[in-house]
Write a protein that holds these residues in place. Structure first.
Motif, PDB file in Angstrom:
ATOM      1  N   VAL A 111       8.231   6.203   1.077  1.00 51.48           N
ATOM      2  CA  VAL A 111       8.905   5.822   2.321  1.00 51.48           C
ATOM      3  C   VAL A 111      10.238   5.182   2.008  1.00 51.48           C
ATOM      4  CG1 VAL A 111       8.780   4.360   4.366  1.00 51.48           C
ATOM      5  CG2 VAL A 111       6.743   5.562   3.549  1.00 51.48           C
ATOM      6  N   ARG A 152      11.999   0.004  -2.438  1.00 48.78           N
ATOM      7  CA  ARG A 152      10.879  -0.903  -2.286  1.00 48.78           C
ATOM      8  C   ARG A 152       9.732  -0.513  -3.221  1.00 48.78           C
ATOM      9  NH1 ARG A 152       7.327  -0.299   3.048  1.00 48.78           N
ATOM     10  NH2 ARG A 152       6.950   1.666   2.018  1.00 48.78           N
ATOM     11  N   THR A 153       9.486   0.796  -3.353  1.00 50.11           N
ATOM     12  CA  THR A 153       8.335   1.247  -4.143  1.00 50.11           C
ATOM     13  C   THR A 153       8.591   1.116  -5.638  1.00 50.11           C
ATOM     14  OG1 THR A 153       8.420   2.989  -2.544  1.00 50.11           O
ATOM     15  CG2 THR A 153       6.540   2.978  -3.992  1.00 50.11           C
ATOM     16  N   ASN A 192      -2.580   1.099  -3.083  1.00 50.98           N
ATOM     17  CA  ASN A 192      -1.532   1.172  -2.060  1.00 50.98           C
ATOM     18  C   ASN A 192      -1.693   0.037  -1.065  1.00 50.98           C
ATOM     19  OD1 ASN A 192      -0.286   3.426  -3.026  1.00 50.98           O
ATOM     20  ND2 ASN A 192      -1.208   4.852  -1.581  1.00 50.98           N
ATOM     21  N   ASP A 239      -5.337  -2.098   5.862  1.00 50.56           N
ATOM     22  CA  ASP A 239      -4.562  -3.285   5.476  1.00 50.56           C
ATOM     23  C   ASP A 239      -3.725  -3.739   6.654  1.00 50.56           C
ATOM     24  OD1 ASP A 239      -1.675  -2.278   5.288  1.00 50.56           O
ATOM     25  OD2 ASP A 239      -2.682  -0.837   3.969  1.00 50.56           O
ATOM     26  N   THR A 244       5.155   6.226  -8.145  1.00 57.04           N
ATOM     27  CA  THR A 244       5.892   7.465  -8.408  1.00 57.04           C
ATOM     28  C   THR A 244       5.863   8.378  -7.184  1.00 57.04           C
ATOM     29  OG1 THR A 244       3.908   8.533  -9.196  1.00 57.04           O
ATOM     30  CG2 THR A 244       5.280   7.455 -10.855  1.00 57.04           C
ATOM     31  N   GLY A 245       5.018   8.051  -6.217  1.00 58.62           N
ATOM     32  CA  GLY A 245       4.918   8.908  -5.032  1.00 58.62           C
ATOM     33  C   GLY A 245       3.981  10.088  -5.248  1.00 58.62           C
ATOM     34  N   LEU A 246       3.198  10.048  -6.343  1.00 54.93           N
ATOM     35  CA  LEU A 246       2.254  11.147  -6.589  1.00 54.93           C
ATOM     36  C   LEU A 246       0.827  10.778  -6.175  1.00 54.93           C
ATOM     37  CD1 LEU A 246       3.384  12.517 -10.070  1.00 54.93           C
ATOM     38  CD2 LEU A 246       3.545  13.665  -7.870  1.00 54.93           C
ATOM     39  N   GLY A 247       0.596   9.460  -6.020  1.00 50.52           N
ATOM     40  CA  GLY A 247      -0.767   8.966  -5.771  1.00 50.52           C
ATOM     41  C   GLY A 247      -1.486   9.670  -4.645  1.00 50.52           C
ATOM     42  N   LEU A 248      -0.874   9.685  -3.464  1.00 48.14           N
ATOM     43  CA  LEU A 248      -1.585  10.251  -2.312  1.00 48.14           C
ATOM     44  C   LEU A 248      -1.722  11.771  -2.384  1.00 48.14           C
ATOM     45  CD1 LEU A 248      -0.400   8.049   0.695  1.00 48.14           C
ATOM     46  CD2 LEU A 248      -2.649   8.113  -0.381  1.00 48.14           C
TER      47      LEU A 248
HETATM   48  P1  ATP Z   1       1.843   6.134  -7.009  1.00 51.58           P
HETATM   49  O1  ATP Z   1       2.069   7.538  -7.458  1.00 51.58           O
HETATM   50  O2  ATP Z   1       1.924   5.163  -8.117  1.00 51.58           O
HETATM   51  O3  ATP Z   1       0.630   5.984  -6.143  1.00 51.58           O
HETATM   52  P2  ATP Z   1       3.203   5.462  -4.567  1.00 51.58           P
HETATM   53  O4  ATP Z   1       2.171   4.440  -4.231  1.00 51.58           O
HETATM   54  O5  ATP Z   1       4.624   5.177  -4.249  1.00 51.58           O
HETATM   55  O6  ATP Z   1       3.140   5.829  -6.088  1.00 51.58           O
HETATM   56  P3  ATP Z   1       1.696   7.255  -2.903  1.00 51.58           P
HETATM   57  O7  ATP Z   1       0.443   6.511  -3.205  1.00 51.58           O
HETATM   58  O8  ATP Z   1       1.652   8.731  -2.875  1.00 51.58           O
HETATM   59  O9  ATP Z   1       2.856   6.862  -3.907  1.00 51.58           O
HETATM   60  O10 ATP Z   1       2.244   6.763  -1.509  1.00 51.58           O
HETATM   61  C1  ATP Z   1       3.420   7.353  -0.995  1.00 51.58           C
HETATM   62  C2  ATP Z   1       4.189   6.352  -0.177  1.00 51.58           C
HETATM   63  O11 ATP Z   1       3.465   6.053   1.005  1.00 51.58           O
HETATM   64  C3  ATP Z   1       4.407   5.006  -0.848  1.00 51.58           C
HETATM   65  O12 ATP Z   1       5.549   5.041  -1.644  1.00 51.58           O
HETATM   66  C4  ATP Z   1       4.575   4.093   0.339  1.00 51.58           C
HETATM   67  O13 ATP Z   1       5.914   4.155   0.770  1.00 51.58           O
HETATM   68  C5  ATP Z   1       3.700   4.720   1.401  1.00 51.58           C
HETATM   69  N1  ATP Z   1       2.383   4.071   1.519  1.00 51.58           N
HETATM   70  C6  ATP Z   1       1.211   4.505   0.997  1.00 51.58           C
HETATM   71  N2  ATP Z   1       0.198   3.690   1.338  1.00 51.58           N
HETATM   72  C7  ATP Z   1       0.733   2.716   2.092  1.00 51.58           C
HETATM   73  C8  ATP Z   1       0.200   1.546   2.760  1.00 51.58           C
HETATM   74  N3  ATP Z   1      -1.101   1.242   2.697  1.00 51.58           N
HETATM   75  N4  ATP Z   1       1.072   0.778   3.453  1.00 51.58           N
HETATM   76  C9  ATP Z   1       2.379   1.098   3.532  1.00 51.58           C
HETATM   77  N5  ATP Z   1       2.937   2.161   2.928  1.00 51.58           N
HETATM   78  C10 ATP Z   1       2.137   2.962   2.208  1.00 51.58           C
END
Ligand code: ATP
Ligand code: MG
Length: 384
Positions: A334, A338-339, A280, A314, A345-349
């Protein structure tokens, strides 16, 4: 205990209480049998009051023969209201009084959900006609707020997964179709399309993996294998895995290892946590920027072996304040447009949060648009 079991118990209690309330009308001095009956009545009343579901016995003329404390709470009435006004005293929900009468007259069991707006509570209510010689109705009210919330979350999850699966599938189908109808003859275009098809297939693969991971975590089926890990070396190894990705956009990954901590963790899962957070930070950092990974001792209660904090910072685009509290929700992004380009996919966090909690740790995010994002993960040094 199922709603059905509760119904059976409630029915037994209500019948007994019906017997007791009829015996009360007898004014002769109590004989031994009656004394025993009264002691039993007192016992049952104690049980009824402690039940965590609402129970009422209602006569066909609208009198409330019996109502336990939970039922009174649900219908917003006092014992005095009940004695004075019968079913008319029920302030919420309006349908309960009507359905009681409907059940008393039709002699048919009715089941319905009602929403108590004031108490933010969903009730599953069963109206059962009693056949103990009376025409009374037994009403059992069961709080199903959590069950309904879970059902809703599950339905939303399925809808989201379906939607997310459709997008890469549609792209794969579209590009394959274009190749079939002529683009294959132009080698450069064909290679470009095949590259996109490959990327979309990879995205599908990741999505399916993430969904499987989440469902395993939520069903508690995730096995954790804890072992001591030297955090400094571990972080350096993990950072190296992302070097190439960072180098593509001239991003510098800087490590600051302040504490030579050994922590007990599941190595694969800890790596998954760190890779997600670092990916991220790289994805949302500016080209040529710096991402800093710092390990420090966490201040606070060290009674159970202490804890260590991993902080990833970051200087990228940041997250708007109103989005920060929702960032750990499944599929939350967010800015979807852009993503999408970064393949998220928005599942990472949400996976990261689950995994941190599986380590009895905590994760927090601090961010400012245009300034950057800091993710802090605090993990206990020792697992039980
Ligand atoms: P993935 O499932 O592949 O991780 P993702 O990165 O879109 O997809 P998350 O990791 O859950 O999903 O993050 C959710 C959202 O939070 C992201 O789509 C992004 O908009 C925002 N985000 C997360 N980390 C950051 C960061 N370091 N700086 C800015 N925005 C971030
Ligand atoms: Mg991510």
């Amino acid at each position: 205990m199922s709603v059905f079991d509760i119904g059976i118990i409630a029915l037994g209690i209500a019948v007994l209480v019906g017997v007791f309330s009829r015996r009360k009308k007898n004014v002769e001095p109590p004989n031994e049998w009656e004394q025993r009956l009264r002691a039993l009545e007192a016992q049952w009343n104690g049980v009824i009051e402690r039940l965590d579901f609402g129970m009422m016995r209602i006569a066909i003329d609208g009198r409330i023969v019996l109502a336990n404390a939970q039922a009174l709470r649900y219908v917003g009435a006092t014992e005095h209201d009940v004695a004075q006004h019968g079913v008319r005293c029920m302030r919420t929900p309006p349908d309960v009084a009507r359905l009681c009468m409907q059940c008393a007259q039709s002699r048919e069991r009715i089941r319905e959900d009602v929403w108590l707006a004031q108490q933010q509570c969903a009730l599953h209510v069963t109206y059962a006609p009693l056949d103990d010689g009376s025409l009374d109705v037994l009403v059992v009210m069961h709080d199903v707020t959590d069950v309904r919330r879970l059902e809703r979350v599950r339905n939303e999850f399925v809808a989201n997964v379906t939607h997310e699966l459709k997008t890469p599938l549609a792209a794969i189908q579209g590009f394959a179709e274009t190749l079939r109808s002529g683009a294959l003859r132009d080698e450069e275009t064909a290679l470009q399309f095949l590259h996109i098809i490959g990327e979309e297939a990879e995205r599908l693969n990741r999505l399916i993996g993430d969904v499987l991971d989440l469902s395993r975590m939520e069903s508690g089926a995730l096995d954790m294998h804890f072992s001591p890990i030297e955090l400094g070396a571990f972080v350096q190894r993990t950072v190296r895995m992302l070097d190439a990705e960072a180098a593509k956009r001239a991003i510098v990954l800087r490590t600051e290892i302040e504490s030579e901590a050994f922590i007990e963790a599941d190595e694969d899962r800890l790596q998954q946590i760190l890779i997600n957070v670092l990916a991220n930070a790289i994805a949302y950092a500016h080209d040529g920027g710096v991402v800093c990974i710092r390990i420090e001792e966490a201040v606070g209660d060290a009674s159970d072996g202490g804890s260590t904090r991993i902080v990833v910072r970051d200087e990228g685009i940041g997250i708007p304040q109103e989005d920060v509290p929702r960032i750990f929700e499944r599929f939350y992004r967010v800015d979807k447009a852009r993503t999408r380009t970064s393949g998220g996919t928005g599942l990472g966090l949400s996976i990261v949060k689950h995994l941190v909690e599986c380590h009895r740790g905590r994760i927090s995010i601090d961010s400012e648009v245009g300034v950057g994002t800091t993710v802090a993960i605090e993990l206990p040094n020792v697992q039980w």
